[in-house]
Design an enzyme around this catalytic site. Structure first.
Site, PDB file in Angstrom:
ATOM      1  N   LYS A 131     -14.931 -24.951   3.847  1.00  0.00           N
ATOM      2  CA  LYS A 131     -14.852 -24.905   2.373  1.00  0.00           C
ATOM      3  C   LYS A 131     -13.533 -24.269   1.936  1.00  0.00           C
ATOM      4  CE  LYS A 131     -15.708 -22.197  -1.034  1.00  0.00           C
ATOM      5  NZ  LYS A 131     -14.686 -22.619  -2.015  1.00  0.00           N
ATOM      6  N   GLU A 139     -10.533 -12.168   7.748  1.00  0.00           N
ATOM      7  CA  GLU A 139      -9.102 -11.909   7.514  1.00  0.00           C
ATOM      8  C   GLU A 139      -8.981 -11.608   6.035  1.00  0.00           C
ATOM      9  OE1 GLU A 139      -6.941 -11.717   9.832  1.00  0.00           O
ATOM     10  OE2 GLU A 139      -7.963 -12.721  11.481  1.00  0.00           O
ATOM     11  N   CYS A 164      -1.136 -12.363   2.454  1.00  0.00           N
ATOM     12  CA  CYS A 164      -2.024 -11.228   2.731  1.00  0.00           C
ATOM     13  C   CYS A 164      -1.278 -10.073   3.378  1.00  0.00           C
ATOM     14  CB  CYS A 164      -3.179 -11.676   3.606  1.00  0.00           C
ATOM     15  SG  CYS A 164      -2.652 -12.620   5.030  1.00  0.00           S
ATOM     16  N   GLU A 172      -4.009  -3.890  -3.627  1.00  0.00           N
ATOM     17  CA  GLU A 172      -3.320  -5.154  -3.342  1.00  0.00           C
ATOM     18  C   GLU A 172      -3.081  -5.902  -4.658  1.00  0.00           C
ATOM     19  OE1 GLU A 172      -5.536  -8.437  -1.484  1.00  0.00           O
ATOM     20  OE2 GLU A 172      -3.809  -8.676  -0.175  1.00  0.00           O
TER      21      GLU A 172
HETATM   22  P1  NAP Z   1     -11.508 -14.881  -2.628  1.00  0.00           P
HETATM   23  O1  NAP Z   1     -11.837 -14.884  -4.058  1.00  0.00           O
HETATM   24  O2  NAP Z   1     -12.159 -13.902  -1.733  1.00  0.00           O
HETATM   25  O3  NAP Z   1     -11.756 -16.372  -2.116  1.00  0.00           O
HETATM   26  C1  NAP Z   1     -11.595 -16.773  -0.789  1.00  0.00           C
HETATM   27  C2  NAP Z   1     -12.565 -17.886  -0.484  1.00  0.00           C
HETATM   28  O4  NAP Z   1     -13.907 -17.405  -0.552  1.00  0.00           O
HETATM   29  C3  NAP Z   1     -12.491 -19.033  -1.467  1.00  0.00           C
HETATM   30  O5  NAP Z   1     -12.735 -20.234  -0.767  1.00  0.00           O
HETATM   31  C4  NAP Z   1     -13.628 -18.707  -2.403  1.00  0.00           C
HETATM   32  O6  NAP Z   1     -14.090 -19.819  -3.091  1.00  0.00           O
HETATM   33  C5  NAP Z   1     -14.659 -18.199  -1.446  1.00  0.00           C
HETATM   34  N1  NAP Z   1     -15.700 -17.364  -2.032  1.00  0.00           N
HETATM   35  C6  NAP Z   1     -15.655 -16.642  -3.181  1.00  0.00           C
HETATM   36  N2  NAP Z   1     -16.833 -16.006  -3.373  1.00  0.00           N
HETATM   37  C7  NAP Z   1     -17.635 -16.314  -2.334  1.00  0.00           C
HETATM   38  C8  NAP Z   1     -18.960 -15.962  -1.951  1.00  0.00           C
HETATM   39  N3  NAP Z   1     -19.705 -15.131  -2.679  1.00  0.00           N
HETATM   40  N4  NAP Z   1     -19.459 -16.461  -0.800  1.00  0.00           N
HETATM   41  C9  NAP Z   1     -18.716 -17.278  -0.037  1.00  0.00           C
HETATM   42  N5  NAP Z   1     -17.466 -17.670  -0.347  1.00  0.00           N
HETATM   43  C10 NAP Z   1     -16.919 -17.186  -1.484  1.00  0.00           C
HETATM   44  O7  NAP Z   1      -9.952 -14.663  -2.390  1.00  0.00           O
HETATM   45  P2  NAP Z   1      -8.798 -15.319  -3.199  1.00  0.00           P
HETATM   46  O8  NAP Z   1      -8.577 -14.552  -4.440  1.00  0.00           O
HETATM   47  O9  NAP Z   1      -9.028 -16.758  -3.303  1.00  0.00           O
HETATM   48  O10 NAP Z   1      -7.597 -15.061  -2.148  1.00  0.00           O
HETATM   49  C11 NAP Z   1      -6.792 -13.928  -2.170  1.00  0.00           C
HETATM   50  C12 NAP Z   1      -7.256 -12.895  -1.158  1.00  0.00           C
HETATM   51  O11 NAP Z   1      -7.266 -13.423   0.145  1.00  0.00           O
HETATM   52  C13 NAP Z   1      -6.323 -11.714  -1.106  1.00  0.00           C
HETATM   53  O12 NAP Z   1      -7.063 -10.519  -1.104  1.00  0.00           O
HETATM   54  C14 NAP Z   1      -5.606 -11.868   0.222  1.00  0.00           C
HETATM   55  O13 NAP Z   1      -5.147 -10.697   0.783  1.00  0.00           O
HETATM   56  C15 NAP Z   1      -6.627 -12.531   1.046  1.00  0.00           C
HETATM   57  N6  NAP Z   1      -6.004 -13.261   2.136  1.00  0.00           N
HETATM   58  C16 NAP Z   1      -6.083 -12.753   3.410  1.00  0.00           C
HETATM   59  C17 NAP Z   1      -5.477 -13.401   4.471  1.00  0.00           C
HETATM   60  C18 NAP Z   1      -5.549 -12.839   5.862  1.00  0.00           C
HETATM   61  O14 NAP Z   1      -5.340 -13.583   6.797  1.00  0.00           O
HETATM   62  N7  NAP Z   1      -5.859 -11.581   6.063  1.00  0.00           N
HETATM   63  C19 NAP Z   1      -4.794 -14.586   4.252  1.00  0.00           C
HETATM   64  C20 NAP Z   1      -4.714 -15.082   2.952  1.00  0.00           C
HETATM   65  C21 NAP Z   1      -5.351 -14.414   1.908  1.00  0.00           C
HETATM   66  P3  NAP Z   1     -13.474 -20.193  -4.531  1.00  0.00           P
HETATM   67  O15 NAP Z   1     -12.006 -19.940  -4.475  1.00  0.00           O
HETATM   68  O16 NAP Z   1     -13.807 -21.601  -4.629  1.00  0.00           O
HETATM   69  O17 NAP Z   1     -14.159 -19.310  -5.517  1.00  0.00           O
END
Ligand code: NAP
Ligand code: MG
Length: 490
Positions: free
Chosen positions: A188, A263, A297, A394
């Protein structure tokens, strides 16, 4: 230049999910819009999957796994199919990079490099298919003889959830690890950037991955991601995203003791010592935060500079920041694209504002760009302290905080004063200092005299609240496997 002329017509963009070997719509028929963050225009609509669609996808994966459609293949046959997938992706790399730029906003050159990286991941894991195996040991008991050995088996059905900042490359890396391990997959992608993941699903079918082994569903976190994680037939969840959502998923997974890998976010420190080669260090540290508009990230977002070099570094990085050309990723003159959404733009500017209110000095940037799209100017903030929100949290945008340090300061303690532990940077010519500090920093990835280089044969991941488990290499493959030990009495 006429940017629009380089954009492929929307008709070539994918608009269906991949479930059970077929391209399908959501059962409800509902869709949602995907927009280009450089213009705010809707470029595609994709299915809005809910629990019923997730159930179909997970059941397709389960069935394919239970039948051994994939994992029972000889590992060299699996590798051959993965390699074929990489070749198909390579043949369509230009198209994929275009779609990634339209969907995410990153400049085309970066999208091209990311696409290449994603394909490289598939080749890497095709190459280590079958190379992670069990072992034997000398085992005996009183009056008993054994032949004992361990096996490494695929964990089962893997749910892969990815964020929007590097959509294709992250989808490829997770999928490649899971598939090389022999798992069946439901992927997803983030709702903001679903397009290249859908293409990956289509090409996986074309490459000959058996129906049901690789499924791609599009939808929102709460309505598609959550039921995917909660589904009883999912054995393993591999999640990249925010720490907040990672913690929610961990709780859901606990119910059935599902295997998890995370991650998550970061607030990575970078240290510039007085002996660093500033010619190279200043641009490297600048791109360590501004790359992908700070939506990385492991972005090097907290900069600490020895007080002797402080003024020169601050002015050097600010000068680079001021010269960066923001624009549509399709325009070759663009250095950096927009942020992913209006919401993210507000969030990032909110952090800068909180810094201003707390007395920090915005040396450069700190504002949006007039006109369409979600642009934020590369920003350098000085006069900060460890208590400020923009130093602790962050931001996930192009915002660098800079602080001086003195010879006597315990820099490792400064770096480690965070709940995160994803990356850290060290710029120095003193080898002993670099080694000592690299060991003392509680971070999964430490870069010395560079920032952000990655290779998929080495483990990548975070300490503390930056994650759990590792991606990449044998560690990444192992995260999609179970160990079984067999004792045969002779
Ligand atoms: P996010 O809101 O946590 O979303 C990540 C993914 O999880 C999306 O596909 C999102 O779907 C899904 N999701 C959201 N709520 C969920 C739930 N309750 N259950 C299951 N899946 C759910 O993060 P983001 O704002 O998109 O991305 C930014 C974050 O990602 C930052 O904190 C960044 O540091 C982190 N990141 C970490 C890495 C690493 O490798 N450590 C790499 C890249 C990014 P939807 O978007 O469709 O809501
Ligand atoms: Mg999100």
């Amino acid at each position: 230049m006429n940017v629009a002329s380089t954009i492929k017509p929307a008709a070539t963009l994918p608009n269906r999910m991949v479930i059970g070997g077929r391209l399908v719509e959501a059962r409800s028929g509902k869709t949602f819009n995907v927009e280009n963050p450089a213009t705010g225009e809707v470029i595609a609509t994709v299915p809005d999957a809910h629990a019923a669609d997730i159930d179909l996808a997970v059941r397709a994966a389960r069935e394919s796994f239970d039948q051994g459609a994939w994992w029972k293949l000889r590992y060299s046959d699996r590798a051959e199919i993965l390699w074929r997938l990489a070749d198909i992706l390579q043949a369509n790399a230009e198209e994929l990079a275009h779609i990634e730029t339209l969907d995410n906003g990153m400049k085309l050159a970066d999208a091209t490099a990311f696409v290449r990286g994603g394909i490289g991941s598939i080749r890497t894991f095709a190459g280590i298919c079958g190379k992670l195996h069990g072992r034997t040991a000398e085992v005996s008991g009183p009056g008993m003889e054994f032949h004992a050995f361990s096996l490494r088996e695929p964990v089962g059905v893997a749910a892969l959830i990815t964020p929007w900042n590097g959509p294709f490359t992250m989808a490829c890396t997770k999928s490649a690890m899971a598939l090389a391990a022999g798992c069946s997959v439901v992927l997803k992608p983030a709702e903001q950037t679903p397009l290249t993941a859908l293409k990956l699903g289509e090409y996986a079918l074309e490459a000959g991955i058996p129906a049901g082994v690789f499924n791609v569903v599009t939808g929102f976190g709460e309505t598609a991601g959550a039921p995917l994680c909660a589904h009883p037939e999912v054995d393993k969840i591999s999640f990249t995203g925010s720490t907040v959502v990672g913690k929610q998923i961990m709780k859901v997974a606990a119910d059935r003791m599902k295997r998890v890998s995370f991650e998550l976010g970061g607030k990575s420190p970078v240290f510039i010592f007085e002996d660093a080669d500033l010619e190279q260090t200043i641009p490297a540290a600048a791109m360590g935060i501004f790359r992908n508009s700070g939506q990385v990230c492991f972005a090097g977002s907290r900069l600490y500079v020895h007080d002797k070099s402080y003024d020169r570094v601050v002015s050097g990085i600010s000068e680079i920041a001021g010269k960066i050309r923001l624009g549509d990723g399709m325009d070759p003159a663009t250095d950096l694209g927009p942020l992913i959404s209006g919401k993210q733009q507000e969030r990032v500017l909110g952090y800068v504002e909180s810094g201003r209110e707390a007395g920090a000095e915005v040396v450069t940037g700190g504002a949006r760009l007039d006109g369409p799209g979600y642009f934020v100017k590369p920003t350098v903030v000085a006069g900060v302290n460890a208590e400020m929100q923009l130093v602790r949290e962050e931001i996930f945008g192009p915002v660098l905080t800079v602080q001086p340090f003195k010879e006597i300061d315990d820099v490792a303690a400064i770096g480690n004063a965070t709940r995160y532990g994803l990356g850290a940077g060290i710029y120095t010519r003193d080898l002993s200092r670099a080694h000592r500090l690299a060991k003392a920093l509680r971070a999964g990835n430490v870069w010395v005299n560079n920032y952000g280089f990655l290779d998929r044969m080495l483990p990548f991941g975070g300490y503390k609240e930056s994650g759990l488990g590792r991606e990449g290499g044998y560690e990444g493959l192992g995260a999609f496997m179970e160990d079984k030990t067999v004792y045969m009495k002779l």
